[in-house]
Design a protein around this motif. Structure first.
Motif, PDB file in Angstrom:
ATOM      1  N   TYR A 177     -38.367 -31.748  -2.542  1.00  0.00           N
ATOM      2  CA  TYR A 177     -38.071 -30.396  -2.283  1.00  0.00           C
ATOM      3  C   TYR A 177     -36.821 -29.855  -1.732  1.00  0.00           C
ATOM      4  CZ  TYR A 177     -39.344 -26.203   0.146  1.00  0.00           C
ATOM      5  OH  TYR A 177     -39.118 -24.524   0.486  1.00  0.00           O
ATOM      6  N   ASN A 178     -36.377 -29.233  -2.337  1.00  0.00           N
ATOM      7  CA  ASN A 178     -34.707 -28.575  -1.514  1.00  0.00           C
ATOM      8  C   ASN A 178     -34.313 -27.382  -2.208  1.00  0.00           C
ATOM      9  OD1 ASN A 178     -33.671 -28.602  -4.493  1.00  0.00           O
ATOM     10  ND2 ASN A 178     -34.407 -31.064  -4.578  1.00  0.00           N
ATOM     11  N   LEU A 179     -33.755 -27.116  -1.419  1.00  0.00           N
ATOM     12  CA  LEU A 179     -32.849 -25.210  -1.859  1.00  0.00           C
ATOM     13  C   LEU A 179     -33.165 -25.157  -3.278  1.00  0.00           C
ATOM     14  CD1 LEU A 179     -31.523 -23.247  -0.609  1.00  0.00           C
ATOM     15  CD2 LEU A 179     -29.303 -24.412  -1.261  1.00  0.00           C
ATOM     16  N   LEU A 180     -33.283 -26.196  -3.967  1.00  0.00           N
ATOM     17  CA  LEU A 180     -33.301 -25.150  -4.961  1.00  0.00           C
ATOM     18  C   LEU A 180     -34.232 -25.602  -6.326  1.00  0.00           C
ATOM     19  CD1 LEU A 180     -29.520 -25.915  -6.221  1.00  0.00           C
ATOM     20  CD2 LEU A 180     -29.951 -23.994  -5.346  1.00  0.00           C
ATOM     21  N   ASP A 181     -35.557 -26.649  -5.733  1.00  0.00           N
ATOM     22  CA  ASP A 181     -36.598 -27.221  -6.605  1.00  0.00           C
ATOM     23  C   ASP A 181     -37.755 -27.182  -5.178  1.00  0.00           C
ATOM     24  OD1 ASP A 181     -38.821 -28.456  -7.407  1.00  0.00           O
ATOM     25  OD2 ASP A 181     -37.783 -30.186  -7.502  1.00  0.00           O
ATOM     26  N   ARG A 182     -38.734 -26.155  -5.483  1.00  0.00           N
ATOM     27  CA  ARG A 182     -39.593 -25.545  -4.706  1.00  0.00           C
ATOM     28  C   ARG A 182     -40.472 -25.632  -5.441  1.00  0.00           C
ATOM     29  NH1 ARG A 182     -36.135 -19.983  -0.972  1.00  0.00           N
ATOM     30  NH2 ARG A 182     -34.082 -21.007  -2.344  1.00  0.00           N
ATOM     31  N   GLU A 183     -40.890 -26.547  -6.184  1.00  0.00           N
ATOM     32  CA  GLU A 183     -42.077 -26.557  -7.005  1.00  0.00           C
ATOM     33  C   GLU A 183     -43.506 -26.723  -5.457  1.00  0.00           C
ATOM     34  OE1 GLU A 183     -44.409 -29.856  -9.745  1.00  0.00           O
ATOM     35  OE2 GLU A 183     -42.351 -29.631  -9.187  1.00  0.00           O
ATOM     36  N   HIS A 184     -42.736 -27.718  -4.290  1.00  0.00           N
ATOM     37  CA  HIS A 184     -43.683 -27.738  -3.435  1.00  0.00           C
ATOM     38  C   HIS A 184     -44.581 -27.002  -2.322  1.00  0.00           C
ATOM     39  CE1 HIS A 184     -45.841 -31.592  -5.957  1.00  0.00           C
ATOM     40  NE2 HIS A 184     -43.731 -31.957  -5.715  1.00  0.00           N
ATOM     41  N   GLU A 185     -44.177 -26.269  -2.924  1.00  0.00           N
ATOM     42  CA  GLU A 185     -43.978 -24.911  -1.417  1.00  0.00           C
ATOM     43  C   GLU A 185     -45.456 -24.620  -0.622  1.00  0.00           C
ATOM     44  OE1 GLU A 185     -41.596 -22.645   1.203  1.00  0.00           O
ATOM     45  OE2 GLU A 185     -41.034 -22.916  -0.648  1.00  0.00           O
ATOM     46  N   PRO A 200     -39.236 -33.905   3.045  1.00  0.00           N
ATOM     47  CA  PRO A 200     -38.467 -33.879   1.447  1.00  0.00           C
ATOM     48  C   PRO A 200     -37.760 -35.184   0.826  1.00  0.00           C
ATOM     49  CG  PRO A 200     -37.357 -32.331   2.872  1.00  0.00           C
ATOM     50  CD  PRO A 200     -38.575 -33.390   3.535  1.00  0.00           C
ATOM     51  N   TRP A 201     -37.197 -36.000  -0.240  1.00  0.00           N
ATOM     52  CA  TRP A 201     -37.165 -36.415  -0.682  1.00  0.00           C
ATOM     53  C   TRP A 201     -36.352 -35.577  -2.389  1.00  0.00           C
ATOM     54  CZ3 TRP A 201     -37.663 -37.781  -6.090  1.00  0.00           C
ATOM     55  CH2 TRP A 201     -38.976 -37.422  -6.701  1.00  0.00           C
ATOM     56  N   ARG A 202     -35.456 -36.773  -2.485  1.00  0.00           N
ATOM     57  CA  ARG A 202     -34.043 -35.806  -3.232  1.00  0.00           C
ATOM     58  C   ARG A 202     -33.620 -34.448  -2.022  1.00  0.00           C
ATOM     59  NH1 ARG A 202     -35.130 -35.201  -9.298  1.00  0.00           N
ATOM     60  NH2 ARG A 202     -35.122 -37.097  -8.946  1.00  0.00           N
ATOM     61  N   PRO A 203     -33.487 -34.307  -1.147  1.00  0.00           N
ATOM     62  CA  PRO A 203     -33.015 -32.972   0.261  1.00  0.00           C
ATOM     63  C   PRO A 203     -31.914 -32.360  -0.341  1.00  0.00           C
ATOM     64  CG  PRO A 203     -32.471 -35.210   1.110  1.00  0.00           C
ATOM     65  CD  PRO A 203     -33.004 -35.479  -0.395  1.00  0.00           C
ATOM     66  N   VAL A 204     -31.242 -32.588  -0.881  1.00  0.00           N
ATOM     67  CA  VAL A 204     -29.592 -32.381  -1.688  1.00  0.00           C
ATOM     68  C   VAL A 204     -29.700 -32.372  -3.660  1.00  0.00           C
ATOM     69  CG1 VAL A 204     -27.518 -32.230  -2.241  1.00  0.00           C
ATOM     70  CG2 VAL A 204     -28.843 -32.666   0.559  1.00  0.00           C
ATOM     71  N   THR A 205     -29.981 -31.109  -4.476  1.00  0.00           N
ATOM     72  CA  THR A 205     -29.200 -31.470  -5.942  1.00  0.00           C
ATOM     73  C   THR A 205     -28.897 -30.240  -5.592  1.00  0.00           C
ATOM     74  OG1 THR A 205     -30.589 -32.160  -7.505  1.00  0.00           O
ATOM     75  CG2 THR A 205     -31.838 -30.194  -6.189  1.00  0.00           C
ATOM     76  N   TRP A 206     -28.753 -30.062  -7.082  1.00  0.00           N
ATOM     77  CA  TRP A 206     -27.213 -29.035  -7.965  1.00  0.00           C
ATOM     78  C   TRP A 206     -28.536 -28.496  -8.795  1.00  0.00           C
ATOM     79  CZ3 TRP A 206     -26.345 -28.174  -3.587  1.00  0.00           C
ATOM     80  CH2 TRP A 206     -25.639 -28.769  -2.737  1.00  0.00           C
ATOM     81  N   GLY A 207     -28.233 -27.047  -9.204  1.00  0.00           N
ATOM     82  CA  GLY A 207     -28.964 -27.031  -9.876  1.00  0.00           C
ATOM     83  C   GLY A 207     -28.076 -25.814 -11.384  1.00  0.00           C
ATOM     84  N   GLU A 208     -28.063 -24.491 -11.739  1.00  0.00           N
ATOM     85  CA  GLU A 208     -27.044 -24.032 -12.767  1.00  0.00           C
ATOM     86  C   GLU A 208     -25.879 -23.813 -11.902  1.00  0.00           C
ATOM     87  OE1 GLU A 208     -26.731 -21.258 -12.731  1.00  0.00           O
ATOM     88  OE2 GLU A 208     -28.320 -20.329 -11.057  1.00  0.00           O
ATOM     89  N   SER A 209     -25.171 -23.429 -12.327  1.00  0.00           N
ATOM     90  CA  SER A 209     -23.484 -22.748 -12.042  1.00  0.00           C
ATOM     91  C   SER A 209     -22.995 -22.054 -10.746  1.00  0.00           C
ATOM     92  CB  SER A 209     -22.639 -22.805 -13.221  1.00  0.00           C
ATOM     93  OG  SER A 209     -22.986 -22.251 -13.537  1.00  0.00           O
ATOM     94  N   GLY A 210     -24.162 -21.326 -11.790  1.00  0.00           N
ATOM     95  CA  GLY A 210     -23.867 -19.905 -10.312  1.00  0.00           C
ATOM     96  C   GLY A 210     -24.507 -20.183  -9.193  1.00  0.00           C
ATOM     97  N   ALA A 211     -25.504 -20.796  -8.970  1.00  0.00           N
ATOM     98  CA  ALA A 211     -26.593 -21.151  -7.425  1.00  0.00           C
ATOM     99  C   ALA A 211     -25.346 -22.710  -6.794  1.00  0.00           C
ATOM    100  CB  ALA A 211     -27.984 -22.199  -8.229  1.00  0.00           C
ATOM    101  N   GLN A 212     -24.825 -23.443  -7.475  1.00  0.00           N
ATOM    102  CA  GLN A 212     -23.818 -23.932  -7.026  1.00  0.00           C
ATOM    103  C   GLN A 212     -22.634 -23.403  -6.439  1.00  0.00           C
ATOM    104  OE1 GLN A 212     -22.499 -26.634  -9.697  1.00  0.00           O
ATOM    105  NE2 GLN A 212     -24.936 -26.892 -11.134  1.00  0.00           N
ATOM    106  N   ALA A 213     -22.582 -22.430  -6.981  1.00  0.00           N
ATOM    107  CA  ALA A 213     -21.135 -21.219  -6.919  1.00  0.00           C
ATOM    108  C   ALA A 213     -21.448 -20.549  -5.803  1.00  0.00           C
ATOM    109  CB  ALA A 213     -20.847 -20.035  -7.873  1.00  0.00           C
ATOM    110  N   GLU A 214     -22.422 -20.055  -5.574  1.00  0.00           N
ATOM    111  CA  GLU A 214     -23.338 -19.451  -4.073  1.00  0.00           C
ATOM    112  C   GLU A 214     -23.489 -20.137  -3.181  1.00  0.00           C
ATOM    113  OE1 GLU A 214     -24.348 -16.056  -2.011  1.00  0.00           O
ATOM    114  OE2 GLU A 214     -23.522 -16.909  -3.829  1.00  0.00           O
ATOM    115  N   ILE A 215     -23.563 -21.189  -3.175  1.00  0.00           N
ATOM    116  CA  ILE A 215     -23.976 -22.843  -2.287  1.00  0.00           C
ATOM    117  C   ILE A 215     -22.860 -22.994  -1.441  1.00  0.00           C
ATOM    118  CG2 ILE A 215     -24.203 -24.657  -1.725  1.00  0.00           C
ATOM    119  CD1 ILE A 215     -26.535 -24.523  -3.588  1.00  0.00           C
ATOM    120  N   ALA A 216     -21.981 -22.853  -3.147  1.00  0.00           N
ATOM    121  CA  ALA A 216     -20.278 -23.204  -2.039  1.00  0.00           C
ATOM    122  C   ALA A 216     -19.457 -22.509  -1.400  1.00  0.00           C
ATOM    123  CB  ALA A 216     -19.433 -23.632  -3.568  1.00  0.00           C
ATOM    124  N   ALA A 217     -20.186 -20.961  -1.769  1.00  0.00           N
ATOM    125  CA  ALA A 217     -19.426 -19.556  -1.363  1.00  0.00           C
ATOM    126  C   ALA A 217     -20.009 -19.189   0.109  1.00  0.00           C
ATOM    127  CB  ALA A 217     -19.916 -18.697  -1.399  1.00  0.00           C
TER     128      ALA A 217
END
Length: 279
Positions: A177-185, A200-217
């Motif tokens: 479970y993480n910011l971009l993977d909420r299958e187990h909500e 949550p294991w794998r608590p940090v992961t990166w998805g598509e570029s738009g999500a990465q850009a928003e997190i970076a912002a």
């Protein structure tokens, strides 16, 4: 204000932001020496929850933690997992929850970790080929024998969690479970309702570029790193979430733990919430 501690099983107090030891190298050499230093630094920085498993190097990860930290400081919880073994046709790893395997792996963990009791023991995976009553019954017996303090599960569904709670008290659940993977909500919601720790294991992961850009912002606006934003989001998501980010580098460890002091305002949280639709 977000609480920084949680009581696992209602009585075992830990700092919510823990450490996952899976990435620590265990082979002899400079990398192993550095890994020992990372584990010790985690405890120096106040980590009280360290996660390992029999699967991580067939127990070598447990041995590494014992070498680094034993005798353990008061209040340190090292939780391990059993139920995956080299019992495939060609000696490969496979889920194996047979009672004899679980008992043997618990005894091995006690010896490797140099403890008389494992305060939190988690079933690494539910074995579909072994009745759940046998798997959890064995762990319940080990608890009655004093070898286990509390029982947890990993990668379970809501239905499996409900079924398991019919056999034993479940103190924790460890699902991806993480910011971009909420299958187990739904599993998180069930844990929150029951006061069960959710690691949550794998608590940090990166998805598509738009999500990465928003997190970076968001990170740039807060003077933080994207990883810190992701961890702070988890800590604020639910009071039962106990993230266990892993790393083999001291600088990354320090960066991760600093996320505890990062405050996400409602506007930032709203932007982050929209990055992945809940399951």
């Amino acid at each position: 204000m977000t609480s920084t501690t949680f009581h696992i099983g209602k009585d075992l107090r830990v700092r919510r932001l823990g450490f996952g030891a899976m990435r620590l190298p265990t082979e002899p050499g400079p990398a192993r020496e550095a890994a020992l230093g990372v584990a010790r630094r985690a405890v120096e920085l106040g980590v009280t929850l360290i996660d390992t498993a029999h699967l991580y190097g067939a127990g070598a990860n447990e041995e590494l933690l014992a070498e680094a930290l034993h005798p353990y400081p008061e209040g340190l919880l090292i939780t391990t997992k059993v139920g995956v073994a080299r019992s495939g046709p060609a000696g490969e790893w496979k889920v194996d929850g047979r009672p004899a395997v679980l008992r043997d792996q618990v005894d091995q963990a006690l010896r490797r970790l140099r403890v008389q009791r494992i305060e939190l023991l988690q079933l690494h995976r539910v074995d579909p080929e072994t009745p759940l009553a046998d798997q959890l019954g064995t762990l319940g017996e080990l608890r009655a024998e004093g070898k286990i303090g509390r029982i947890g599960l990993s990668e379970v569904t809501v239905a499996e969690l409900d079924q398991a709670r019919g056999f034993v008290d479940v103190a924790s659940v460890q699902n991806r479970y993480n910011l971009l993977d909420r299958e187990h909500e739904p599993v998180l919601a069930a844990c929150e309702a029951a006061g069960i720790a959710f690691l949550p294991w794998r608590p940090v992961t990166w998805g598509e570029s738009g999500a990465q850009a928003e997190i970076a912002a968001v990170a740039a606006e807060l003077g933080a790193t994207p990883t810190q934003v992701a961890l702070a989001w988890l800590l604020g998501r639910s009071p039962v979430i106990l993230p266990i980010p892993g790393t083999a580098r001291t600088d990354h460890l320090e960066e991760n733990l600093a996320a505890e002091g990062l405050a996400l305002g409602p506007a930032h949280r709203d932007r982050l919430d929209r990055l992945a639709a809940p399951a």
